[in-house]
Design a protein around this motif. Structure first.
Motif, PDB file in Angstrom:
ATOM      1  N   ASP A 103     -31.823  -0.367  24.465  1.00  0.00           N
ATOM      2  CA  ASP A 103     -32.832  -1.398  24.221  1.00  0.00           C
ATOM      3  C   ASP A 103     -34.156  -0.689  23.975  1.00  0.00           C
ATOM      4  O   ASP A 103     -34.600   0.134  24.794  1.00  0.00           O
ATOM      5  N   ASP A 154     -35.403  -3.726  32.486  1.00  0.00           N
ATOM      6  CA  ASP A 154     -33.996  -4.106  32.383  1.00  0.00           C
ATOM      7  C   ASP A 154     -33.782  -5.512  32.913  1.00  0.00           C
ATOM      8  O   ASP A 154     -34.393  -5.935  33.901  1.00  0.00           O
ATOM      9  N   ASN A 155     -32.895  -6.242  32.247  1.00  0.00           N
ATOM     10  CA  ASN A 155     -32.494  -7.566  32.702  1.00  0.00           C
ATOM     11  C   ASN A 155     -31.065  -7.805  32.209  1.00  0.00           C
ATOM     12  O   ASN A 155     -30.441  -6.905  31.641  1.00  0.00           O
ATOM     13  N   GLU A 156     -30.571  -8.988  32.406  1.00  0.00           N
ATOM     14  CA  GLU A 156     -29.189  -9.269  32.029  1.00  0.00           C
ATOM     15  C   GLU A 156     -28.956  -9.038  30.533  1.00  0.00           C
ATOM     16  O   GLU A 156     -27.917  -8.505  30.124  1.00  0.00           O
ATOM     17  N   GLU A 157     -29.929  -9.388  29.724  1.00  0.00           N
ATOM     18  CA  GLU A 157     -29.782  -9.230  28.279  1.00  0.00           C
ATOM     19  C   GLU A 157     -29.745  -7.752  27.880  1.00  0.00           C
ATOM     20  O   GLU A 157     -28.897  -7.346  27.079  1.00  0.00           O
ATOM     21  N   THR A 158     -30.654  -6.933  28.423  1.00  0.00           N
ATOM     22  CA  THR A 158     -30.684  -5.516  28.043  1.00  0.00           C
ATOM     23  C   THR A 158     -29.446  -4.787  28.569  1.00  0.00           C
ATOM     24  O   THR A 158     -28.923  -3.896  27.900  1.00  0.00           O
ATOM     25  N   LYS A 180     -26.504  -6.116  28.949  1.00  0.00           N
ATOM     26  CA  LYS A 180     -25.389  -6.504  28.087  1.00  0.00           C
ATOM     27  C   LYS A 180     -25.410  -5.717  26.785  1.00  0.00           C
ATOM     28  O   LYS A 180     -24.351  -5.331  26.252  1.00  0.00           O
ATOM     29  N   LYS A 181     -26.607  -5.456  26.244  1.00  0.00           N
ATOM     30  CA  LYS A 181     -26.697  -4.649  25.028  1.00  0.00           C
ATOM     31  C   LYS A 181     -26.125  -3.250  25.261  1.00  0.00           C
ATOM     32  O   LYS A 181     -25.445  -2.683  24.396  1.00  0.00           O
TER      33      LYS A 181
END
Length: 280
Positions: A187, A228-232, A234-235
């Motif tokens: 990311d 960082d979070n759930e979206e990053t 997952k990437k």
């Protein structure tokens, strides 16, 4: 002992008074003393080789890597100390990167081949692939040596910034079979937060270039960095799955705020850690 041990250990073993030895922390009763730092060893090629003859190398050489053959005899070796980069999660006690000369490295390789039949070398320092020029010079010297002497395979820690076709072809010709890349996250914003000096585009292009040269790859990922979070996350998972050949070495771990690293001080500023200063 803190930092490089060669000079410090000699001083400790020589019987020098502890208060006069730089680079150590010691206790006297309940009191803790934090002595001044010892200076770096600037010429790392001047450091003597380990006394391999006092170890049972016939056992140590049985160490295996993710892409070695059962018939390989393997030992770690260093091409230098330190790192040119300044990632926020890393604490590096060295103030710069100091490189061994190719001739010094090859002298150690020749010794290990002759005395212990080592045919695979793991360059375990922070970063052998520290620049295009440095890597090119090393590979050209490796190629000359391999043409005159017993061939050997090797792997190292590498940077995707330099994973271009011309350099990778040269590394392959020089005997490189595996490159261990610090990717950390897929990311752009999180990479920027890490001061990683990488982008999604650089990472993907470098991985593709390496695979085209049929050099195996290690993927190193750190989860939980700033941003960082759930979206990053997952990437990053999708990226790993995309390039999964079921044989790469993977290192996936939560981020750790090592004392002395920029991330450590950021964690203190955010109230996530109590400040601990061993010098106080």
């Amino acid at each position: 002992m803190r930092g490089e041990g060669e000079k410090i250990l000699n001083n400790v073993l020589s019987g020098t008074n502890l208060e006069d030895i730089k680079g150590i922390t010691y206790k006297n009763g309940s009191d803790v003393f934090f002595n001044k730092e010892e200076s770096q060893i600037e010429d790392v090629s001047s450091i003597e080789f380990p006394l391999y003859e006092i170890f049972d190398i016939q056992y140590y050489r049985l160490f295996q890597t993710s892409c070695s053959a059962r018939t390989d005899f393997i030992l770690p070796i260093m091409s230098g100390r330190g790192c040119r980069f300044s990632c926020s999660f890393c604490y590096n006690p060295y103030k710069n990167q100091r490189l061994r000369t190719p001739q010094n490295i090859l002298s150690e390789i020749e010794l290990l081949q002759k005395n212990h039949q080592i045919n695979y070398f793991v360059f375990s320092d922070d970063l052998l692939m520290s620049s295009v020029d440095r890597t090119t010079i090393l590979c050209e010297e490796f190629i000359k040596y391999r043409e005159k002497n017993k061939r050997f395979k090797w792997d190292c820690n590498a940077r995707l910034n330099y994973a271009k076709p011309v350099l990778l072809k040269l590394m392959k010709k020089a005997g490189c079979v595996f490159l261990n890349y610090g990717i950390e996250c897929f990311d752009n914003q999180v990479l920027k937060n890490m001061n990683k000096a990488l982008t999604e585009e650089i990472i993907e292009r470098g991985i593709q270039n390496t695979l085209k040269e049929e050099i195996d790859i290690g993927f190193n990922m750190i989860w939980g960095n700033l941003g960082d979070n759930e979206e990053t996350l997952k990437k990053s998972v999708d990226f790993l799955l995309k390039y999964d050949t079921c044989k790469q070495m993977r290192t996936i771990r939560p981020v750790t705020p090592y004392p002395g690293s920029p991330l450590y001080y950021s964690a203190i500023e955010k109230g996530l850690l109590d400040k601990v200063n061993p010098a106080e």
